[in-house]
Enzyme design. Structure first.
Site, PDB file in Angstrom:
ATOM      1  CG  ASP A 406     -26.182 -68.374  71.186  1.00 54.63           C
ATOM      2  OD1 ASP A 406     -26.464 -69.537  70.831  1.00 54.63           O
ATOM      3  OD2 ASP A 406     -26.970 -67.420  71.061  1.00 54.63           O
ATOM      4  CD  GLU A 409     -24.879 -73.666  65.975  1.00 55.22           C
ATOM      5  OE1 GLU A 409     -25.587 -73.850  66.959  1.00 55.22           O
ATOM      6  OE2 GLU A 409     -24.497 -72.540  65.613  1.00 55.22           O
ATOM      7  NE  ARG A 461     -26.772 -72.214  68.423  1.00 52.96           N
ATOM      8  CZ  ARG A 461     -27.519 -71.309  67.806  1.00 52.96           C
ATOM      9  NH1 ARG A 461     -28.598 -70.824  68.407  1.00 52.96           N
ATOM     10  NH2 ARG A 461     -27.215 -70.878  66.595  1.00 52.96           N
ATOM     11  CG  ASP A 478     -32.628 -70.210  68.701  1.00 51.29           C
ATOM     12  OD1 ASP A 478     -32.332 -70.188  69.910  1.00 51.29           O
ATOM     13  OD2 ASP A 478     -32.002 -69.566  67.833  1.00 51.29           O
TER      14      ASP A 478
END
Length: 799
Positions: A406, A409, A461, A478
């Site tokens: 998680d 990025e 993600r 999200d």
């Protein structure tokens, strides 16, 4: 096609001088072909053109605007496919390099590049590829008619032409029907003219898809690799699969990925995990995995990230918990993040082992973000990887079966932080979009070495072009728990899937916000999830994401669709095989198979494999749902009602119905009564076929293996069972099998169910002998039981 004045036979290494034959203004000075790469020496930028696959080229600058050697970073997008043998041709005005049906033509005067497929110009440079110490840019020409996919996760509509978007992976909490910047951007474009362009650069930048100049496609980045890739194809589908061939196909996923996941933010104790699993078992809802969010390492949201070890107060015996779940054929999946808080128990260890991104002076770069004061693991450096991996290795030894990365990025990533990669110090701005990609590579590669007989499950993600080759299973972040959050999910998945990220999916039911439970929204989202790559309801726990905590009819409808998903396991798993073999998405735009003019921009419906058209209900309180069907004949998946395509259909809606159609001429293998994917028995299958006079020939391939071996595709350890149908005066079905794998059953029991018959057949023959059958007059279906050797050919005649 530009004129060809001469054709040269080119050995493995040859230099073609152009000083003598070119006029004084010519800018290309020489070209050198070595193996699959052409080196082009010009009076400005020198560059290389490499044939990286059939119909695919990579262009890389070798010098900058000052004529100095350009220090390129290694490619993250490209997968090494070996050497190719392109053909070199030269005339007085141009140089051409050809592979497959494609050519890249270099104008000697301007050294601009144009790309042709089968003699047809597809795309050309406008201002080309340029680089300085601070900036890399690529400019290509657009014609006024073409439509464009691209940019990865954005909510902008399927045709992204006319938009400018940041190339910087960034969280967008609670997004709904509009977003120009999200978790997983892609520096890539795919055109309705059947080409794709991949900007092979991980730096912070921008993608302008005909916004500033309507006739220009422009990529730019703040430094980094000066390279791009062009892939040419016969069709949109061919372009997509050829693009995946260049960036790398996804390894075959574990079969349990297609099961149901229990997941929330988050389970706070070992006892809560046991109670949740017991609820699924008691309420007869299939389950294959439990996902543990950040409470496994700390009792609070803030202050504990980076502990990378169990909170023993809440989880006193995690090995026992994992073992108990495993005995029930349930996998344990754990979240990890790359942030190591200064308050965490591993901070001093991370610093001592040089595991963190640094400042210029070599000290750890620390900063504040939502979870506390932190450093960031340097997943690019050997020291950072070795330190980080030790914790995964310990958890794997305890039995953890899946990994959730998680905030990759990374959610906060200072531009001036320093990473050490290939012995170079590189700032965060240049490597930002490649962070999740490198993290997935680290986890996947080490797991393959540690557990050579296991397929890794890597849920993340954020990443880059080609992240799929490290088993990455992305999700859309999200999302708002609202109808606005549901609406863009088809668009997001399709935009990712065409570039190889075929397992992109959403937090079913929505994640963020939501003051009160909306039973209709939840039901529609889970119905959509039954026809999605991953079925994983996940949300903030103020409203339970698991169906076991809701009342009927919500729970009973959810149970029905989860069981349907399990029944579809052989069909869904074959989609995984097609993806691993050919790069074909699981969710497919309708423009892949039908008129691009009509369907390129459509994000209301999609194909789930070749057989099913799914239209997601994205508005509340609807008594019917308008869906335009492509040309052809379609059957309602649930009622077998026949529809003529090319029309808008008003699909009648109830809480427990959902708009799904089967294309006439489709086969679908199914397996009944599964509580776990481990229960799947390939020796007993029900195979449905939807017959129609409009389809004279149809075929389908079912793929099977042991469900766990990571080398099934590599070594051909699988069976391919081919079903064909010939519909003339009578319907004939053929079944043929090829291939084998360890543990393959010796005999198979098949139940063939034929839909679409108007009247009861007078006779059915199996391999020439008359056979009994069952006829359902109300449903107009024929059922036929067959027992045969596993690889025995079968011919069925229905008269």
């Amino acid at each position: 096609m530009l004129a060809r004045l001469s054709t040269l036979f080119v050995p493995a290494f040859v230099t073609v001088s152009t000083f003598v034959c070119l006029p004084a203004f010519a800018h290309v000075e020489s070209v050198t072909l070595k193996d699959s790469t052409l080196i082009v020496d010009t009076n400005t930028y020198d560059f290389s053109v490499s044939a990286v696959a059939d119909n695919s080229f990579a262009i890389t600058l070798l010098t900058d605007e000052n004529g100095e050697a350009y220090d390129n970073l290694p490619s993250m997008a490209l997968v090494n496919q070996g050497e190719f043998s392109p053909t070199l041709e030269e005339t007085s005005t141009e140089v051409s390099l050809s592979i497959g049906k494609s050519s890249v033509v270099i104008d000697k005067d301007s050294h601009a590049l144009s790309y042709f497929y089968d003699g047809e110009l597809r795309v050309a440079e406008r201002n080309g590829l340029t680089a300085s110490a601070e900036k890399v840019s690529l400019s290509l020409a657009l014609d006024e008619s073409e439509m464009l996919y691209g940019g990865g996760q954005r909510v902008l509509g399927m045709d992204r032409r006319g938009h400018t978007m940041p190339l910087y992976n960034k969280a967008h909490y609670g997004y709904t029907t509009s977003s120009n910047q999200m978790y997983f951007g892609l520096s890539a474009v795919m055109s309705s003219k059947h080409y794709s362009v991949l900007f092979d650069n991980t730096a912070s930048g921008e993608l302008d898809m005909g916004n500033t100049n309507p006739d220009e496609l422009r990529f730019s980045a703040e430094g980094g690799r000066a390279s791009y890739i062009v892939v040419l194809g016969e069709s949109l589908k061919d372009t997509a699969t050829s693009t995946v061939a260049v960036t790398g196909k996804q390894p075959l996923v574990p079969r349990w990925l297609f099961g149901n996941f229990a997941s929330r933010f988050g389970y706070k104790s070992q006892q809560e995990v046991a109670d949740v699993v017991s609820a699924f078992n008691a309420q007869d809802i299939p389950l294959d995995a439990v996902v543990l969010d950040l409470y496994w390492f700390g009792k609070d949201v803030k202050g504990h990230m980076g502990n990378l070890n169990w909170d023993k107060e809440a989880f006193p015996n995690p090995e026992k918990m994992i073992s108990s779940l495993k005995q029930q054929d349930i996998k344990t999946v754990l979240i990890t993040e790359p942030f190591i808080l200064t308050t965490s128990s591993q901070w001093e260890s991370a610093v001592a082992n040089n595991a963190l991104a640094q400042k210029d002076d070599g000290s750890p770069y620390t900063f504040d973000f939502y979870f506390g004061n932190t450093g960031l693991v340097d997943v690019f450096s050997d020291e950072g990887q070795q330190w980080f991996w030790q914790y995964y290795k310990k958890l794997a030894a305890q039995g953890v079966a899946g990994w959730w990365g998680d905030l990759g990025e990374p959610e906060v990533h200072p531009d001036d932080s320093i990473h050490l990669w290939h012995s170079k110090k590189i700032n965060g701005q240049v490597l930002h979009n490649g962070y999740g990609h490198q993290w997935a590579k680290m986890v996947y590669s080490n797991l393959r070495e540690l557990q050579p007989d296991t397929r890794p499950f890597v849920l993340m993600r954020s990443g880059f072009l080609g992240s799929q080759r490290f088993g990455m299973v992305p999700w859309t972040g999200d999302v708002s728990r609202s109808w606005g959050g549901l609406k863009p999910q088809v668009e997001l998945a399709l935009q990712m899937s065409v570039f190889g990220l075929a397992y992109t999916h959403s937090d079913l039911g929505g994640f963020a916000g939501g003051e009160a439970f909306d039973p209709e929204l939840y039901t529609r989202w889970l119905q959509f999830g039954a026809f999605s790559p991953v079925f994983r309801p996940h949300a903030q726990d103020a409203i339970a994401p698991e169906p076991v905590f809701h009342d009927d009819p919500v729970k009973s409808i959810a149970r029905e669709f989860i069981k349907l998903r399990y029944a579809m396991l052989p069909y869904n798993y074959s989609l995984a095989f097609e993806n691993a073999l050919h790069g074909t998405p699981l969710m497919r735009p309708l423009a892949f198979d039908y008129s691009q003019k009509t369907w390129f921009e459509n994000a209301q419906s999609y194909m789930w494999g070749d057989a099913l058209l799914v239209s997601v209900v994205t508005e509340p309180n609807q008594s019917s749902w308008d869906v335009k069907l492509p040309e052809g004949v379609w059957f309602d998946f649930f009622s077998d009602t026949r529809f003529e395509g090319g029309n808008v259909v008003q699909y009648p809606l109830q809480d427990n119905t959902f708009p799904v159609w089967v294309k006439a001429g489709s086969f679908m293998p199914m397996s009944e009564e599964l509580a776990r994917t481990e229960d799947y028995n390939p020796a007993e299958l029900t195979v449905h076929y939807w017959a129609d006079n409009s389809v004279s020939h149809a075929s389908y391939t079912l793929y099977e293996d042991d469900g766990v071996s990571p080398d099934s595709v590599k070594y051909g350890l699988y069976t391919a069972m081919t079903f064909t149908a010939e519909h003339a005066e009578q319907l004939r079905l053929h079944i043929d099998s090829a291939g084998s794998y360890m543990g393959m059953p010796q005999r198979r029991k098949l139940t063939m169910v034929v839909h679409g018959q108007d009247t009861r057949p007078t006779q059915v023959q199996v391999n020439g002998a008359s056979s009994g059958f069952t006829w359902d007059e109300k449903g107009k279906t024929l059922s036929l039981a067959i027992s045969c050797d596993y690889q025995q050919s079968v011919e069925i005649k229905i008269m």
